[in-house]
Design a protein around this motif. Structure first.
Motif, mmCIF file in Angstrom:
data_model
loop_
_atom_site.group_PDB
_atom_site.id
_atom_site.type_symbol
_atom_site.label_atom_id
_atom_site.label_comp_id
_atom_site.label_asym_id
_atom_site.label_seq_id
_atom_site.Cartn_x
_atom_site.Cartn_y
_atom_site.Cartn_z
ATOM 1 N N TYR A 100 -19.894 -6.343 3.339
ATOM 2 C CA TYR A 100 -20.122 -5.202 2.464
ATOM 3 C C TYR A 100 -19.138 -3.987 2.936
ATOM 4 C CZ TYR A 100 -24.321 -7.419 1.296
ATOM 5 O OH TYR A 100 -25.388 -8.233 0.775
ATOM 6 N N TYR A 101 -18.498 -3.795 3.926
ATOM 7 C CA TYR A 101 -17.650 -2.723 4.573
ATOM 8 C C TYR A 101 -16.300 -3.229 5.185
ATOM 9 C CZ TYR A 101 -21.662 0.044 3.659
ATOM 10 O OH TYR A 101 -22.919 1.072 3.377
ATOM 11 N N ASP A 102 -15.361 -2.421 4.789
ATOM 12 C CA ASP A 102 -14.004 -2.677 5.360
ATOM 13 C C ASP A 102 -14.209 -2.174 6.811
ATOM 14 O OD1 ASP A 102 -11.145 -3.119 5.651
ATOM 15 O OD2 ASP A 102 -11.125 -0.769 5.661
ATOM 16 N N THR A 103 -13.686 -3.190 7.828
ATOM 17 C CA THR A 103 -14.034 -2.824 9.064
ATOM 18 C C THR A 103 -13.123 -1.729 9.792
ATOM 19 O OG1 THR A 103 -12.454 -4.515 9.818
ATOM 20 C CG2 THR A 103 -14.728 -5.312 9.847
ATOM 21 N N LEU A 104 -11.717 -1.728 9.075
ATOM 22 C CA LEU A 104 -10.912 -0.574 9.497
ATOM 23 C C LEU A 104 -11.183 0.862 9.097
ATOM 24 C CD1 LEU A 104 -8.159 0.087 10.804
ATOM 25 C CD2 LEU A 104 -7.198 -0.255 8.709
ATOM 26 N N VAL A 134 -10.356 4.940 -10.577
ATOM 27 C CA VAL A 134 -9.007 5.045 -10.338
ATOM 28 C C VAL A 134 -8.495 4.254 -9.243
ATOM 29 C CG1 VAL A 134 -7.371 7.079 -9.578
ATOM 30 C CG2 VAL A 134 -9.455 7.525 -10.972
ATOM 31 N N VAL A 135 -7.643 3.399 -9.651
ATOM 32 C CA VAL A 135 -6.984 2.625 -8.422
ATOM 33 C C VAL A 135 -5.901 3.311 -7.965
ATOM 34 C CG1 VAL A 135 -5.909 0.335 -8.107
ATOM 35 C CG2 VAL A 135 -8.105 0.409 -9.257
ATOM 36 N N LEU A 136 -5.694 3.429 -6.663
ATOM 37 C CA LEU A 136 -4.633 4.157 -5.980
ATOM 38 C C LEU A 136 -3.921 3.033 -4.968
ATOM 39 C CD1 LEU A 136 -6.202 7.344 -4.873
ATOM 40 C CD2 LEU A 136 -4.160 7.426 -6.200
ATOM 41 N N ASP A 137 -2.609 3.016 -5.035
ATOM 42 C CA ASP A 137 -1.908 2.269 -4.347
ATOM 43 C C ASP A 137 -0.985 3.205 -3.497
ATOM 44 O OD1 ASP A 137 -0.947 -0.677 -3.516
ATOM 45 O OD2 ASP A 137 0.734 0.608 -3.715
ATOM 46 N N ILE A 138 -0.700 3.243 -2.133
ATOM 47 C CA ILE A 138 0.283 3.940 -1.450
ATOM 48 C C ILE A 138 1.854 3.424 -1.800
ATOM 49 C CG2 ILE A 138 0.858 4.942 0.646
ATOM 50 C CD1 ILE A 138 -1.923 4.539 1.617
ATOM 51 N N ASP A 139 2.719 4.299 -2.111
ATOM 52 C CA ASP A 139 3.910 3.707 -2.452
ATOM 53 C C ASP A 139 4.791 3.391 -1.170
ATOM 54 O OD1 ASP A 139 3.481 4.173 -5.142
ATOM 55 O OD2 ASP A 139 3.797 6.252 -5.135
ATOM 56 N N ASN A 140 5.181 2.356 -1.074
ATOM 57 C CA ASN A 140 6.290 2.062 -0.064
ATOM 58 C C ASN A 140 5.660 2.032 1.460
ATOM 59 O OD1 ASN A 140 8.527 2.065 -1.936
ATOM 60 N ND2 ASN A 140 8.551 4.169 -1.692
ATOM 61 N N PHE A 141 4.160 1.670 1.355
ATOM 62 C CA PHE A 141 3.669 1.970 2.597
ATOM 63 C C PHE A 141 4.099 0.631 3.480
ATOM 64 C CE2 PHE A 141 -0.039 0.685 5.496
ATOM 65 C CZ PHE A 141 -0.086 2.077 5.936
ATOM 66 N N ARG A 142 4.832 -0.384 3.223
ATOM 67 C CA ARG A 142 5.383 -1.462 3.952
ATOM 68 C C ARG A 142 6.287 -0.965 4.940
ATOM 69 N NH1 ARG A 142 7.402 -6.772 1.265
ATOM 70 N NH2 ARG A 142 4.962 -6.887 0.837
ATOM 71 N N TYR A 148 6.809 1.700 12.029
ATOM 72 C CA TYR A 148 6.320 2.266 13.125
ATOM 73 C C TYR A 148 5.069 1.618 13.952
ATOM 74 C CZ TYR A 148 8.214 6.670 11.302
ATOM 75 O OH TYR A 148 9.017 7.469 10.936
ATOM 76 N N GLY A 149 4.833 0.251 13.235
ATOM 77 C CA GLY A 149 4.078 -0.753 13.645
ATOM 78 C C GLY A 149 2.796 -0.740 13.176
ATOM 79 N N ALA A 150 1.812 -1.683 13.476
ATOM 80 C CA ALA A 150 0.658 -1.771 12.852
ATOM 81 C C ALA A 150 -0.541 -0.656 13.413
ATOM 82 C CB ALA A 150 -0.125 -3.150 13.203
ATOM 83 N N GLU A 151 -0.415 -0.254 14.695
ATOM 84 C CA GLU A 151 -1.254 0.620 15.069
ATOM 85 C C GLU A 151 -1.136 2.165 14.283
ATOM 86 O OE1 GLU A 151 -2.290 2.864 19.476
ATOM 87 O OE2 GLU A 151 -0.981 1.032 19.425
ATOM 88 N N VAL A 152 0.135 2.532 14.141
ATOM 89 C CA VAL A 152 0.018 3.764 13.407
ATOM 90 C C VAL A 152 -0.079 3.503 12.075
ATOM 91 C CG1 VAL A 152 2.177 5.416 12.695
ATOM 92 C CG2 VAL A 152 2.178 4.509 14.962
ATOM 93 N N ALA A 153 0.256 2.158 11.589
ATOM 94 C CA ALA A 153 0.026 2.212 10.028
ATOM 95 C C ALA A 153 -1.621 2.052 9.697
ATOM 96 C CB ALA A 153 0.357 0.555 9.638
#
Length: 374
Positions: A100-104, A134-142, A148-153
């Motif tokens: 039911y929930y996103d773990t992050l 409202v569907v929001l997508d962060i621009d250029n998040f990749r 910076y790596g997965a931890e910072v992301a």
């Protein structure tokens, strides 16, 4: 002795023995050993087995000692079963939570959001109200993940999600996470001021450790006004509008409507045709001379792209906007450069001192591989 052993058996069978603590005769350390073993093997801080039994015979004490190993095994087995059951319950709880929930971010996931929105929609219809997504997508998040790596992301996503939660709580809505960097907000009403407030919030910098990030978002808005569209349908509408916002330059929102769908379909159809034209050799370059007026002779040429479509040559103004901001735009740019270089090579072979210019999109020019490819 056998009679005493039988007597202890009866005591055990009739619960005359209380498993509260266990004390052995002076000088006998088996009780301490039992305590340590139980504490070690079952991760329980204190279990002492005291047998409350009145006996004047040493034979009874001997009989109790003979039953000690049996009692310890029973206790250990019961404790092991308790530990296993607790572990199983915890695993089931974790599994239920992840369903039911996103773990992050601890936000509802898509599945749970669908359920919550369905409930809200039924209530909205009953009250003749409206509900917006409202569907929001962060621009250029990749870029953040790559640089910076997965931890910072991940930390950035959590902070961003916290902002969305505060915003939706203020406006009486709900936030959920759909995918990696895509979120959805359920709000009781949409106004231009609310959307501007939302974008003002998302543009504020976020600090993660020593890094400071300025994010932008593309958003799509869909609205339910008492109709019976499913949650999936409304989400698809909002996502289509969000992709349209990205194609229009990002850092903006687009509100879905019926004409938007037809326009998007026409654009997709045209994009597919242009892609096929590139593959089948229907795109070509024409060269327009750049003249030296005083000397009355050409000093160079400009390459102009045209599409030979069903017997007619079409201007790039008719088809290039449909591929703007897509990988196909870069592919067409690569084709233009390659074709122009072949023509320039012919100029050199003929001893002609002429320049040749081409037109490229900003999207292609700013791509990471442009310089190396050139």
């Amino acid at each position: 002795r056998q009679k005493n052993i039988d007597y202890v058996d009866d005591a055990i069978a009739n619960d005359w023995l209380s498993l509260v603590s266990f004390e052995t005769p002076p000088g006998d350390d088996s009780g301490d050993i039992a305590e340590k073993r139980i504490a070690h093997e079952s991760s329980i801080n204190e279990i002492v087995c005291q047998i409350q039994f009145q006996a004047n015979s040493n034979d009874v004490v001997d009989a109790l000692e003979e039953k000690l190993s049996y009692l310890l095994q029973v206790v250990l087995l019961k404790l092991d079963r308790i530990v296993l059951e607790n572990q199983r319950d915890q695993q089931q709880a974790n599994l239920s939570y992840s369903n039911y929930y996103d773990t992050l971010t601890a936000l509802p996931n898509r599945q749970y959001f669908n359920q919550l929105f369905d409930i809200n929609q039924r209530a909205t219809r009953a009250a003749d109200g409206s509900c917006q997504l409202v569907v929001l997508d962060i621009d250029n998040f990749r870029f953040v993940d790559d640089e910076y790596g997965a931890e910072v992301a991940d930390a950035l996503l959590k902070s961003f999600a916290t902002r969305l939660v505060r915003f939706t709580v203020e406006y009486g809505g709900l936030a959920a996470r759909l995918s990696s960097d895509e979120f959805v907000l359920m709000l009781p009403g949409i106004s231009s001021q609310l959307l501007e407030d939302l974008f003002t919030l998302t543009r504020q910098p976020l600090r993660i450790g020593e890094h400071k990030f300025y994010l932008s978002c593309s958003a799509g808005v869909s609205q339910s006004r008492g109709d019976k569209l499913s949650t999936d349908s409304l989400l698809r509408q909002a996502e289509r509008a969000m992709h349209d916002a990205k194609e229009r330059g990002k850092d903006r929102y687009v509100i879905y409507d019926a004409t938007h769908v037809e326009s998007l379909k026409r654009r997709q159809t045209l994009t597919q045709k242009v892609e096929q034209a590139l593959k089948s050799g229907q795109l070509a370059l024409f060269y327009q001379a750049k003249m030296d007026i005083e000397k009355e002779k050409p000093i160079g040429y400009e390459a102009l792209l045209r599409w030979h479509d069903r017997g007619q040559w079409r201007s790039p103004a008719e088809f290039l906007p449909s591929v703007e901001g897509t990988p196909l735009e870069k592919q067409i740019g690569e084709f233009v450069i390659a074709s122009a270089l072949l023509t320039l090579d012919q100029f050199v072979n003929r001893g002609l001192d002429l320049t040749l210019s081409v037109n490229l999109s900003a999207y292609h020019f700013m791509s990471d591989t442009f310089a190396s490819r050139l």
